[in-house]
Design an enzyme around this catalytic site. Sequence first.
Site: not given
Length: 656
Positions: A428, A449, A461, A499
């Site tokens: 992450s 991800h 992702e 993130n």
Amino acid sequence: MPDSQLPATQHWRFETDVEGIGWLTIDAPKGPVNTLSRQALAELETMVTRIEDLAASGQIKGVVLLSGKESGFIAGADISEFDSMADFSILPDMLRRTHSLFARIEMLKVPVVAGIHGFCLGGGLELALACHYRIAVNDEKTRIGFPEVNLGIFPGFGGTGRSIRQAGPVDAMTAMLTGKPMRASEARAKGFVDKLVRHRDMLRWEGRKAVLQDRRAKPAGFAKRVMAMGPMRDYVANQMRKSVARKAPRLNYPAPWALIELFEKKGNDWRAMIAGEVEAFVPLLSSETATNLRRVFFLTESLKKQGLRGVEKPNFTRVHVVGAGVMGGDIAAWCALRGMGVTLQDLDLDRIKPALARAKSLFRKRLKTKEEIDAAVARLEADPAGKGLARADVVIEAVVEKLEIKQKIFAEAEAKAGPNAILATNTSSIELERIAEALKDPNRLIGLHFFNPVAQLPLVEIIRSRFNTDRQIALGSSFALAIGKSPVVVRSAPGFLVNRVLLPYMMAAVERVEKGENKELLDAAAVAFGMPMGPIELMDTIGLDVGKFVALELGHSVPDNSQFARLIAEGKLGRKTGEGFYKWEKGKVQKADPPDHPNLVALGRELVQPLVDTTEIVVREGVVANDDLADIGVILGTGFAPFLGGPLQARKDGRA
């Protein structure tokens, strides 16, 4: 035999056979899917005029309407035309003309039968409902419904009234308000479909019988229709408003509210309901919400064009997942749900068993029959020894965020996996280049991800390192599409896209709580703005330990004397431990009522400002290619208000 008196059309074919049955086939000239474009509707008018003449002269006994596309019946109206139609001088006449056309089909003296396979959505279902009888293929590919609410509108080709007539007000309104497609069996049970067949090649035979036997669908019975009568209609409308208010506030999503108001006024008369569509529908199509939701639709569709195609399109059948924690276990479960054989590896069987139990729960929720559930369970295999690694098409690592552990896993995977297998990390926050240092061929490692909860969030992702080739990234996108996810390619950089933009938003809210602001109020404000949940509840959901790790990776400080740090030290990590900033019971957050505030939306806009600012920075730094990909990535990965079109679009519109 073709009807020689019909002019050639691009979207329709019509022929009659020796039994006097007319066969009307829609087969749009471009693309794999049928849509009801303005041209297709204009051509259908020509067809209907000829069919009326043939019926009046007794030359045909009836008509069967079929699709020539493998993909399905009709996927709806042509959304690419919506912007040009969102004009008060054009749209009302266009809607009334379509109403008239569908009414002419309905008024034909001979039976008109719709044979449905695959997609039958939106305007396609409205056309089918104007036919006298509907037959559908009862398989996994058939999906029937009204998705218009997801585009900020509701059915406008007469579907509101005809669906109420056939399915009754509760089932019809539920279908229109939720936008969820139905399987064929559910559509049959509710009255949208009259008969089911097992295979597409049975549609012609059953359509023929339906014409020769002059079959006509029966409207919903009194027990269903009574819910639209007198005071019951007001009660039903109010219950619908309560349900809609929880997910679609009127200010943000006006379409379901407008539909409920139309039902409340005219729901006891299906013809009046149809006539009332025009006035209620027209302002919706040109609204900012509908414009932004169309943008989101087209951006989402564009993601499906990524990946390898044609002869290079890969066939993924086996997946090996290393790490049976929440993320790894749920990734494995999702891949098994989507039909792939999956081996799940961890240090021992005891660590894998909870993931298998969660997977079975997912299968029970998503699959309809015991046979389907048992097949999915059989596809997911505990593999503590890692024997599945050698035969996997895709290897996904989802262990703790520790660089040396990930490097060790991929050094072993590279040695054992097949030469064409994808090697992917679900990290992450760690840059791929650092993980790939352990590989002889660092090009093989990509990032896949996923987001928690895996079964609900559609984004994956696709993380690209400086070592990767275009083909390797296209392979990753192909895999994401193969398991029904939406791939967004981002460059390897701390936090990637989602993130990276989420952390400043969540940490700023945490800091406000540290200073004494009410956490329930902050969460309520974010939801009022349009976020699916507030930043403090989100931090609890992600896990405070994970939040701290990613925060440190991205350069955010977490002071030892902060409430955040103290909660982590006490093992209060959020939802997964039953307590974090909030207490959690059976996975449900326990919140007090927030205090009053004069402008929750304005406070919410203030809270999301760090997210919007960081999204701009991410695009400027080239982590993601452009504003469009940034917007759709943040929407799919965080649930950022779709009605605003994404953070950057919202800023352009002055709403963020």
